[in-house]
Motif scaffolding. Sequence first.
Motif, PDB file in Angstrom:
ATOM      1  N   THR A  48       0.811  -1.221   0.000  1.00 60.55           N
ATOM      2  CA  THR A  48       0.000   0.000   0.000  1.00 60.55           C
ATOM      3  C   THR A  48       0.844   1.271   0.000  1.00 60.55           C
ATOM      4  OG1 THR A  48      -0.146   0.025   2.429  1.00 60.55           O
ATOM      5  CG2 THR A  48      -1.847  -1.190   1.227  1.00 60.55           C
ATOM      6  N   GLN A  49       2.162   1.159  -0.070  1.00 60.94           N
ATOM      7  CA  GLN A  49       3.004   2.363  -0.068  1.00 60.94           C
ATOM      8  C   GLN A  49       2.845   3.172  -1.344  1.00 60.94           C
ATOM      9  OE1 GLN A  49       4.799   3.567   2.597  1.00 60.94           O
ATOM     10  NE2 GLN A  49       3.679   1.908   3.591  1.00 60.94           N
ATOM     11  N   ILE A  50       2.463   2.535  -2.438  1.00 61.37           N
ATOM     12  CA  ILE A  50       2.246   3.250  -3.700  1.00 61.37           C
ATOM     13  C   ILE A  50       0.805   2.986  -4.159  1.00 61.37           C
ATOM     14  CG2 ILE A  50       4.595   3.488  -4.550  1.00 61.37           C
ATOM     15  CD1 ILE A  50       4.340   0.821  -5.952  1.00 61.37           C
ATOM     16  N   PRO A  51      -0.177   3.471  -3.388  1.00 59.83           N
ATOM     17  CA  PRO A  51      -1.580   3.135  -3.698  1.00 59.83           C
ATOM     18  C   PRO A  51      -2.045   3.690  -5.031  1.00 59.83           C
ATOM     19  CG  PRO A  51      -1.473   4.850  -2.026  1.00 59.83           C
ATOM     20  CD  PRO A  51      -0.071   4.353  -2.221  1.00 59.83           C
ATOM     21  N   ASN A  52      -1.514   4.849  -5.443  1.00 58.42           N
ATOM     22  CA  ASN A  52      -1.974   5.449  -6.701  1.00 58.42           C
ATOM     23  C   ASN A  52      -1.743   4.523  -7.887  1.00 58.42           C
ATOM     24  OD1 ASN A  52      -2.497   7.577  -5.063  1.00 58.42           O
ATOM     25  ND2 ASN A  52      -1.120   9.012  -6.049  1.00 58.42           N
ATOM     26  N   ILE A  53      -0.606   3.826  -7.884  1.00 60.13           N
ATOM     27  CA  ILE A  53      -0.280   2.945  -9.007  1.00 60.13           C
ATOM     28  C   ILE A  53      -1.265   1.790  -9.081  1.00 60.13           C
ATOM     29  CG2 ILE A  53       1.429   1.285  -9.857  1.00 60.13           C
ATOM     30  CD1 ILE A  53       3.600   3.181  -9.006  1.00 60.13           C
ATOM     31  N   LEU A  59       8.253   3.635 -13.113  1.00 56.66           N
ATOM     32  CA  LEU A  59       8.641   3.101 -11.807  1.00 56.66           C
ATOM     33  C   LEU A  59      10.128   2.759 -11.783  1.00 56.66           C
ATOM     34  CD1 LEU A  59       7.745   2.208  -8.995  1.00 56.66           C
ATOM     35  CD2 LEU A  59       7.203  -0.037  -9.949  1.00 56.66           C
ATOM     36  N   ILE A  60      10.650   2.228 -12.871  1.00 55.10           N
ATOM     37  CA  ILE A  60      12.088   1.931 -12.945  1.00 55.10           C
ATOM     38  C   ILE A  60      12.902   3.202 -12.740  1.00 55.10           C
ATOM     39  CG2 ILE A  60      13.948   1.229 -14.511  1.00 55.10           C
ATOM     40  CD1 ILE A  60      11.983  -0.776 -15.747  1.00 55.10           C
TER      41      ILE A  60
END
Length: 726
Positions: A337-342, A444-445
């Motif tokens: 859940t640290q990158i919920p937007n993705i 993301l990379i």
Amino acid sequence: MHQSSGFKSAIRGASVLIFLGLSFALFVGLAPKVSSRLVQIGEEIWPGYAAELRTTPEAPTCDPDELEAKLSQCPSEDNLETAPIDPNEDPFADEDPFAEEDPFAEDGNTEDPFADEDPFAEDGNTEDPFADEDPFADQKTQTKKAVNCPALRSLKERCDIRHAAYNNTMSRITSSVEGFRTVETQIGKLVMLPIWKHLLIVLLMLGAFCATAARAHIALRDPNNRNEHRIAQGTQLVAHLGWVISCIRDYGVQQASSAESQHPELALFWAGGFGVLSALNIYHLVQSQKEEHGPSSIARMLMVVPLYAYMGLIGLLYFQFIEGHDSGQAIFLHKFTQIPNIYLGIGLYIWAGMLFATTRVARLFFGVLEPLKLPPNMLAFLAVVLAAVPTAYSGASGIFVIAAGAVIFERLMAAGASKRMALAATAMSGSLGVVLRPCLVVVLIAVLNKQVTTDELFSKGFWVFVLTTILLLVAMLWRSTEKFHVAPLSKAVPQMQQAFKPLIPYILITGIVICAYGFGLKTWLNEQTAPYIIPGLMLALVAYERLQIRPNHPEEADQRNLWPTFVSATVESSGHIGALLVVMAASVGLGGVVERAEVMNLFPADLGGPVGAMSALVFIMVLVGMTMDALGAVVLVSVTLAQVAYQNGIDPVHFWMMVLVAFELGYLTPPVALNHLLARQVIGEEANLENDIVDGFWARNEHLWLPMLVMGTALLIVAFVPFLWY
């Protein structure tokens, strides 16, 4: 999706909640842009809105009438006289030539006003006139009032200015301004709400409920008999209970810790969701009856276990029995859940894809190509290549396969392609576009690896796309059973023009929607905004089509109204969202097992140079692609094997291009072949090859070997040919 009749209403209810959740995510995702644009509009209508009118100013605390009354006791500035300076006096004498005789001194006292004794004090009073006590108080002497008159005048001027500004601002805050700023500020508050993680968990669990209730999780095979059904449900139950226990334990640890925890309630969200899924598994085991369709085997029993259940069981065994770390799995759920937007964007992409599948766009597009009379293999080639652009905007190959795979398969079969060729093209339809702008995986990379930039990756990615396109063309020409030809252009072009006309309204609507976002919200279509613009575009296309299809296209088989179409698309997308997101969440936990077990440390840091390192890394990356989703795999590789590549002299851009191609090969390679699984899931029973009997090893496995041949050749070229220029 194989829906159980007892759960149809529950699935429909969950789908409605998913529809509301996705709509809310769509709105909240655009809230920063909407808020910013509203401020700009307010500034254009009421100049100074941003600085002065967004909030009601506080009334000044000073009283100008009171200050005016105090100033009335001061002498007029015109009556103030200063002592003349003697021009003959020695300016360098001990006595200060610039000192004026104290106009307030009594009896001609000219004592130094800066001496220790206060020259202004009366009756020996040496109190500092500038102390905290109000120098303007009535009980003070007229001497002190006179001394502070300049300060009092300055204070009065400032007070008048503040009151004038306040009155001017209040006169401009009309009812129209108040109504506008109420809307604008409320939207702005949405940006600050810490709800993204909660929303992601809720949507994932609602989708997982739909997938579990309909028994539609991603697995190598669907259960055919009671024993296989029990194995599938039993393994899911154990995995779910493992997550429940870990999350409850994690919540207890957070409550007992002296350190402040952010959102400790998320652990309860996870535990509650997996608890509901566990109850569903128990119900299926106790109540549901599975018809017998054939004999089972150990291999089939292993293949009916959903992929995410395998990942969850591995995490359970490692954290509970090897590390003894009860909350280990919950920790990696929090990392998910640290990158919920993705991940919310992935849900929005899938929803947009299901909406797209209800439209006639794909059918009309294939209709434009039909006058060329292309062989089915060449039509499949065009479908895969043209799918690269929407794949780049959907973020990952698997997402596009879910979104448009059924349409591609249907149109290729209608054009005369064999079932295996149609399956190969469908599974590969998302493979070519992952290296093109604005693919989310590439972004993301670049975020995780400062050695590369998106411009560098997309620049090289274009040439990788050209390479894979050429290889696919060669493979399709090689496998074509018909002589390549096209219809005479003199006949084909007029027919293509006629077939293109129905597409014009869709193209115009697309342009209008994109321009509306761009000019209206200053939000143009790119890698950050695509998850929030594309669903809006699909909603507009579906609305246009449904509002005009009944009166103008009575020949269409699907004559549903707008709302039933929205509901059916959301119901269809809900299971896919849950099935894919739960695999992604579980893969983060699997990556945690690999990281904590230090599996990657077994990989030698020094491999004798870039060529030797690349040889080993190619093999590892294909295995990673076979077992993990792209986003989770990128995170794992970034913190582990990427450093090995850099230390062995491999150019970072070269390394990541290889990784992307290797991942796509992994998604097409058995025994997992995730893109094939996703294709079968969205196509349904028509993708079943068991009754499609053909002769020859290649013919029976063409849907697997053809994509593997193309992407495998591309991987070898991308991995090793660039060393010729090192």
